[in-house]
Design an enzyme around this catalytic site. Structure first.
Site, mmCIF file in Angstrom:
data_model
loop_
_atom_site.group_PDB
_atom_site.id
_atom_site.type_symbol
_atom_site.label_atom_id
_atom_site.label_comp_id
_atom_site.label_asym_id
_atom_site.label_seq_id
_atom_site.Cartn_x
_atom_site.Cartn_y
_atom_site.Cartn_z
ATOM 1 C CE LYS A 185 0.506 -35.111 -23.250
ATOM 2 N NZ LYS A 185 -0.200 -35.854 -24.441
ATOM 3 N NE ARG A 238 -5.879 -34.981 -33.110
ATOM 4 C CZ ARG A 238 -4.904 -35.030 -32.104
ATOM 5 N NH1 ARG A 238 -4.991 -34.092 -31.051
ATOM 6 N NH2 ARG A 238 -4.130 -35.881 -31.897
ATOM 7 C CB SER A 275 -2.844 -43.584 -33.512
ATOM 8 O OG SER A 275 -2.521 -43.019 -32.061
ATOM 9 C CB SER A 276 0.250 -46.835 -29.915
ATOM 10 O OG SER A 276 0.399 -45.567 -29.459
ATOM 11 C CG ASP A 280 4.183 -37.727 -29.278
ATOM 12 O OD1 ASP A 280 3.759 -37.813 -30.563
ATOM 13 O OD2 ASP A 280 3.727 -38.309 -28.697
ATOM 14 C CE LYS A 294 -2.162 -31.715 -26.651
ATOM 15 N NZ LYS A 294 -3.420 -32.193 -26.231
#
Length: 407
Positions: free
Chosen positions: A22, A98, A144-145, A291, A389
């Site tokens: 993904k 978010r 966050s990257s 993750d 997802k």
């Protein structure tokens, strides 16, 4: 839909083909939209990548990306440089919670025209595309990257390219390097020296080529967990994987040695084999691969070993607050977990409660990370199709290797 995973035993030898990454797919889909000369092969069949694909070709002035966080970040940057086009970029209720202010402010510093549709710092966003001529911006290095990658992906289309300075200690370095490697692969000139990333503007025609997406290492993590929990001698072969991977989660190969899982590469596949059941407590910094934290925590719980996982500060802004969700669901199963805003500490468990119903919180990784527990105890997974997802065929693939699953 909820499903029951009955206590199962996997086949001694099995194989699974996993869809494209993904993370790689979404980066390459955006680059293909900017440079249509490229073709893509083995693109992820995930909801997120399908949403990304559709958003990049739609003529609508309202783009709804539902739960797709990566798409929200990447498309914010993409639409900011679509000259003369105005869009409202929105998503699900959770997406509107978010934060995206860091990325929006960075794009605004480059000259982008972006305003908030509802709450300051959160989607939906109203974006008016324009030519961006400024080329210098700074970000905190521990964000966050995906914020960083969003800027890098559009950088070669900026009139003067981009000089991005990262302040402090950089986290999620593998994901940044993945983005830069893909840019290099298509012919865009980049450099990453100390804390400064430079992307040159592209002024030449790029050569047409087919870019092949490697299979998803995050999806592979659940099979590493299954191998770790299985009997010694169990083998699972996964394709298509490269030893020299761009994906940060390929660190699974080294991490799961701790669980007695040996990994062997051959051409486009990797074979996982359980070779030892002698497992010690685990201490691990996951700042470069957050993750896979859920998978590792559940593996440790199922095997009855304690773990201390740090570097997890980005988990609070994912599909759910993953640290709170992990604590809640593991404790329902009989575990004991302490969390901070960036770490998880699991005590050794003495058993697993049967037929506990696991809430998934609209989070695909919650559903998949808890599935391997069925090798030790029957469990129920709520809203099981949330896996679409990132990995729509997950439950079918588990059945193919021996899991007993019923609706």
């Amino acid at each position: 839909m909820q499903i029951t995973l009955h206590k199962s035993e996997v086949l001694k030898t099995s194989s699974v083909k996993i869809t494209g990454s993904k993370s790689e797919s979404n980066r390459l889909l955006l680059l293909k939209a900017l440079y249509p000369v490229f073709n893509l092969d083995n693109v992820s069949n995930s909801d997120d990548s399908n949403l990304m694909t559709n958003a990049l070709v739609t003529d609508s002035n309202i783009v709804d990306i539902h739960h797709a966080g990566t798409a929200m970040r990447f498309l914010t940057a993409f639409f900011s440089i679509q000259e003369g086009r105005g869009v409202t970029l929105t998503g699900s209720k959770r997406m509107k919670e978010r934060p995206i202010k860091i990325l929006v402010e960075a794009l605004q510093a480059l000259g982008a025209d972006i305003t908030y549709g509802e709450n300051e710092g959160f989607p939906p966003l109203k974006i008016k595309g324009k030519k961006l001529t400024k080329n210098k911006v700074s970000l905190a290095a521990n964000v966050s990257s995906q914020y960083i990658s969003a800027l890098l992906l559009i950088a070669s289309k900026l009139e003067n390219g981009l000089e991005l300075t990262l302040k402090g200690e950089i986290t999620s370095v593998p994901y940044i390097k993945m983005t830069l490697s893909l840019l290099d692969e298509i012919g865009v000139e980049t450099s990453f020296k100390e804390n400064v990333i430079t992307v040159k503007p592209n002024t030449k025609s790029l050569d047409a080529k087919t870019l092949v997406v490697e299979s998803d290492w995050s999806s592979a993590s659940y099979y590493f967990s299954i191998a770790a929990i299985s009997e010694v001698g169990t083998e699972i072969t996964l394709s298509s994987y490269k030893k020299a991977s761009l994906q940060g989660d390929s660190c699974l190969v080294d991490i799961y040695k701790h669980f007695g899982v040996a990994s062997t590469f051959s051409e486009n596949s990797i074979t996982l084999k359980k070779v030892s059941s002698n497992i010690e407590p685990l201490t691990l910094d996951l700042k470069n691969a957050p993750d896979i934290a859920q998978t590792i925590a559940v593996t440790c719980f199922t095997l009855g070993i304690p773990c201390d996982l740090t570097g997890l500060h980005t988990l609070k802004i994912k599909e759910t607050d993953r640290l709170v969700a992990l604590k809640t669901e593991i404790e329902k199963l009989g575990g004991e977990v302490d969390i901070t805003d960036k770490s998880l500490h699991l005590k050794a468990s003495k058993g697993i409660k049967e037929m506990v119903s696991i809430a998934t919180y609209n989070d695909h990784r919650m559903a998949m990370a808890f599935a391997p527990i069925a090798l030790k105890a029957s469990i129920v997974i709520e809203d099981a199709m949330v896996v679409s997802k990132s990995y729509p065929t997950f439950w079918e693939d588990l059945k193919s290797i021996g899991f007993k699953i019923s609706e």
